[in-house]
Enzyme design. Structure first.
Site, PDB file in Angstrom:
ATOM      1  N   THR A 280      -3.420   0.594   2.479  1.00  0.00           N
ATOM      2  CA  THR A 280      -4.673   1.342   2.561  1.00  0.00           C
ATOM      3  C   THR A 280      -4.503   2.612   3.374  1.00  0.00           C
ATOM      4  O   THR A 280      -5.051   3.665   3.022  1.00  0.00           O
ATOM      5  CB  THR A 280      -5.769   0.448   3.166  1.00  0.00           C
ATOM      6  OG1 THR A 280      -6.031  -0.643   2.263  1.00  0.00           O
ATOM      7  CG2 THR A 280      -7.057   1.220   3.384  1.00  0.00           C
ATOM      8  N   ASP A 281      -3.747   2.563   4.462  1.00  0.00           N
ATOM      9  CA  ASP A 281      -3.559   3.754   5.290  1.00  0.00           C
ATOM     10  C   ASP A 281      -2.897   4.883   4.509  1.00  0.00           C
ATOM     11  O   ASP A 281      -3.323   6.038   4.581  1.00  0.00           O
ATOM     12  CB  ASP A 281      -2.727   3.412   6.529  1.00  0.00           C
ATOM     13  CG  ASP A 281      -3.505   2.603   7.553  1.00  0.00           C
ATOM     14  OD1 ASP A 281      -4.749   2.660   7.520  1.00  0.00           O
ATOM     15  OD2 ASP A 281      -2.877   1.922   8.379  1.00  0.00           O
ATOM     16  N   GLU A 301      -4.522   1.340  -5.770  1.00  0.00           N
ATOM     17  CA  GLU A 301      -4.536  -0.123  -5.644  1.00  0.00           C
ATOM     18  C   GLU A 301      -3.912  -0.426  -4.295  1.00  0.00           C
ATOM     19  O   GLU A 301      -2.718  -0.239  -4.095  1.00  0.00           O
ATOM     20  CB  GLU A 301      -3.749  -0.754  -6.797  1.00  0.00           C
ATOM     21  CG  GLU A 301      -4.038  -2.243  -6.953  1.00  0.00           C
ATOM     22  CD  GLU A 301      -3.076  -3.096  -6.161  1.00  0.00           C
ATOM     23  OE1 GLU A 301      -3.479  -3.526  -5.048  1.00  0.00           O
ATOM     24  OE2 GLU A 301      -1.960  -3.328  -6.621  1.00  0.00           O
ATOM     25  N   CYS A 335      -0.250  -8.145  -2.570  1.00  0.00           N
ATOM     26  CA  CYS A 335      -1.476  -7.525  -2.073  1.00  0.00           C
ATOM     27  C   CYS A 335      -2.670  -8.452  -2.234  1.00  0.00           C
ATOM     28  O   CYS A 335      -3.620  -8.393  -1.456  1.00  0.00           O
ATOM     29  CB  CYS A 335      -1.727  -6.201  -2.794  1.00  0.00           C
ATOM     30  SG  CYS A 335      -1.747  -6.362  -4.591  1.00  0.00           S
TER      31      CYS A 335
END
Length: 534
Positions: A280-281, A301, A335
Site C-alpha cells: 500500500t505504501d 492491487e 496479499c
C-alpha cells in the site's frame, strides 16, 4: 522526492533479534520436530533448469542495460547468486516505452484483426504448457515456493488465464443507442495505448498473466517491470510470447528496482496507463507519480490483512485445515492471506490446539523436494521483517503456540508459527506480516466479529466458515472486502474479479471487469438526413 521515498520503502530492512524467540518465553514446543526439519534444509538440490535469459527484452530483442549494470538474483534456499541480471533504469524504460509506442502506432499489432490476436494468445498458452516444467523450475529457484506448487498449480493457471483472455479478444465491442434526433449514435471500445505494468515477487507468473492477458486482448502494448527479487521466469515467458508470433515491441520487459525503473514507468509522459501490485505504501507513490505526470489511468492491487471467520457451528477439523491453508500457502506471502483467524469462543480452545498440531506437522524444506509444503521466504529483508513481527507478538503478550524462529542455519526458512490470545491492537493483528504467522483471535457473536473484521485499513478479502446459510449471507454482505470466500479460500479462477476496498487498491483484475482497465470508450454521433427510422 517521490523517487527517494520509493527507494526508502524498498530498501527498508528489519534486523532480526540475535536471541531465539523461544528463549524470550522459555518455550520449546515442537523443538525436536523443528530440529529434524532444520537438518533437512541444509542440503540443497540442483535445480533442473538452466538460466538462459538475463537481459532486458526491448523491441523484440534481448539487450543489455544502457548503463551496463547488473544485479544479482539470489537463491532463497541459501542466499547464493543464481545469475547476474541486467539492471534497467530510466534510460531503459525510455527505450522500452519508445518501442511500445512505435508498435502501437505503426506496427502490425493494431492492424491485426481481433481474431488474429486471439490466435497468438492461444499459441502462447500452448507453449506455456509445453515448457511447464522449465518455467516452474525457474519460478521455484528464484522465489522459493515449492516446485510442486509451481508446476501443478501456478504454471497451469498462467496458461489458463491467457486462454481466457484469448477468448475475449474478438468479443470486445461497443454499442449503439437511440438518439433524441436524426443521429446514429455508437460507442467504440478502443485500446488505451501503452500500458506500464509493475508486478510483485510473490506470484511473478500469475501477476504477469493478470496484467498482460487483458492488456493484449484489448490490443495494447506493454512495458512490464519485474520485481528485482524474481526476474527470471518473466524473461522466459517473454521469449515464448515471441515464439507464439507476438510482433516486436508489443511486450517489453525491464528488470530493475522500484526507485529507478518503477518510478520511471509511473511518471512517464508517454505511458497511458499503469497497473501495480505491491504494498500500500508504494501504491500511494505510484498514484502520486501518475497524477503528477500525465494523469495516466491507474489500477492498484495492494496489501491486505484478511479475516478468516470460524463460526460456532463449524466442523473444527475442516476449519483448522482450511484456515491453515488460507494463511500458510506460498509461505504466507499472499496479499489475501487469511492472516486474522477469528474463532468463536465456543470452539476456540479446540481450534487452537488443532491449529498448533497442524502447524507442527507442516513439511518445510528444499522446495525442489517432493511433498514439501513450505519453502524459504523470498529474501533476507522479508525474512528479517517476519522475525521482528514474531518478536513483537511475544512481547505484546500473545501466546506462542508453535514456531517462532528461523529454521536451519542458512537460507530464509522460518518455522510455521501460531499465536493465540491475540488482541486487535497488536501489531501482528494489524500489520501485513506476509509470512507464515497465524494469529488466532476469539469472538462472541456476529455483530462483534463484523465490527472487528471491518476495523482495518485493508479490505482485500475474507473467509467465512459456517454451515448456516443465513450466517454466510449476513457476513458476505457486511464484510467490506473485495472477495468473500465461503467454506473455501484462494479460489482464483480466471473469470473471478479480484481487487480490494479501502487501502487494498483501486480497480479489479481478472474476469470481464479487468478489460475496462485497458480500454477507452469513444462516443461517435453521426448526423442522418431523412432516416428511414429513428
Amino acid at each position: 522526492m517521490a523517487s527517494r521515498r520509493v527507494s526508502s520503502l524498498l530498501s527498508r530492512s528489519f534486523m532480526s533479534s540475535s536471541r531465539s524467540i523461544f528463549s524470550l518465553r522459555g518455550m520449546n514446543r515442537g523443538a525436536q520436530r523443528y530440529s529434524n526439519l532444520a537438518a533437512a534444509v541444509e542440503n540443497t538440490i540442483t535445480p533442473p533448469v538452466k538460466v538462459e535469459h538475463t537481459q532486458l527484452l526491448i523491441g523484440g530483442r534481448f539487450v543489455d542495460a544502457v548503463s551496463g549494470k547488473t544485479f544479482p538474483t539470489l537463491d532463497p534456499r541459501n542466499g547464493e547468486v543464481i545469475a547476474q541480471v541486467s539492471e534497467g533504469d530510466a534510460e531503459d524504460v525510455n527505450r522500452a516505452v519508445a518501442a511500445a509506442r512505435k508498435a502501437f502506432d505503426e506496427g502490425p499489432w493494431p492492424k491485426m484483426t481481433a481474431y488474429e490476436r486471439s490466435k497468438i494468445l492461444f499459441r502462447f498458452a500452448d507453449l506455456i504448457e509445453k515448457h511447464n516444467d522449465e518455467i516452474a523450475a525457474l519460478e521455484t529457484w528464484d522465489n522459493g515456493k515449492p516446485y510442486e506448487q509451481s508446476a501443478q498449480i501456478e504454471v497451469p493457471m498462467l496458461a489458463r488465464v491467457f486462454r481466457y483472455y484469448a477468448g475475449w479478444a474478438d468479443k470486445i465491442h461497443g454499442m449503439t443507442m437511440p438518439g433524441d434526433g436524426p443521429h446514429h449514435v455508437q460507442t467504440l471500445h478502443e485500446p488505451i495505448g501503452v500500458a506500464g505494468q509493475i508486478i510483485p515477487w510473490n506470484f511473478p507468473l500469475l501477476m504477469l498473466s493478470w496484467k498482460l492477458g487483458p492488456a493484449l486482448a484489448c490490443g495494447n502494448t506493454v512495458v512490464l517491470k519485474t520485481a528485482e527479487q524474481t526476474p527470471l521466469s518473466a524473461l522466459l515467458v517473454g521469449k515464448l510470447l515471441h515464439e507464439a508470433g507476438l510482433p516486436d515491441g508489443v511486450v517489453n520487459i525491464v528488470s530493475g528496482f522500484g526507485a529507478t525503473a518503477g518510478a520511471a514507468i509511473a511518471s512517464h509522459m508517454d505511458v497511458d496507463k499503469v497497473a501495480f501490485t505491491g504494498s500500500t505504501d508504494v501504491g500511494k507513490i505510484i498514484l502520486e507519480l501518475a497524477s503528477k505526470s500525465n494523469l495516466k489511468a491507474v489500477t492498484l492491487e495492494l496489501g491486505g490483512k484478511s479475516p478468516f471467520i470460524v463460526c460456532e457451528d463449524a466442523d473444527v477439523d475442516q476449519a483448522v485445515e482450511l484456515a491453515h491453508f488460507a494463511l500458510f500457502f506460498n509461505q504466507g506471502q499472499c496479499c489475501c492471506a487469511g492472516s486474522r483467524t477469528f474463532v468463536h469462543e465456543r470452539v476456540y480452545d479446540e481450534f487452537v490446539e488443532k491449529a498448533k498440531a497442524r502447524a507442527l506437522k507442516r513439511n518445510v524444506g528444499d522446495p525442489f523436494k517432493s511433498g514439501i509444503e513450505q519453502g524459504p521466504q523470498v529474501d533476507s529483508e522479508q525474512f528479517n521483517k517476519i522475525l521482528k513481527y514474531i518478536k513483537h507478538g511475544v512481547e505484546a503478550g500473545a501466546t506462542l503456540q508453535a514456531g517462532g524462529d528461523r529454521l536451519g542455519s542458512k537460507g530464509y526458512y522460518i518455522q510455521p508459527t501460531v499465536f493465540s490470545d491475540v488482541k486487535d491492537d497488536m501489531l501482528i493483528a494489524t500489520d501485513e506480516i506476509f509470512g507464515p504467522v497465524q494469529t488466532i483471535l476469539k469472538f462472541k457473536d456476529l455483530d462483534e466479529v463484523i465490527a472487528r473484521a471491518n476495523n482495518s485499513r485493508y479490505g482485500l478479502a475474507a473467509g467465512v466458515f459456517t454451515q448456516n446459510l443465513d450466517t454466510a449471507h449476513r457476513l458476505m454482505r457486511a464484510l467490506r472486502v473485495g472477495t468473500v470466500w465461503i467454506n473455501c479460500f484462494d479460489v482464483l479462477d480466471a473469470s473471478i474479479p479480484f481487487g480490494g476496498y479501502k487501502m487494498s487498491g483501486i480497480g479489479r483484475e481478472k474476469g470481464i471487469y479487468s478489460l475496462n482497465n485497458y480500454l477507452q470508450v469513444k462516443a461517435v454521433v453521426t448526423s442522418l438526413k431523412n432516416p428511414a427510422w429513428l
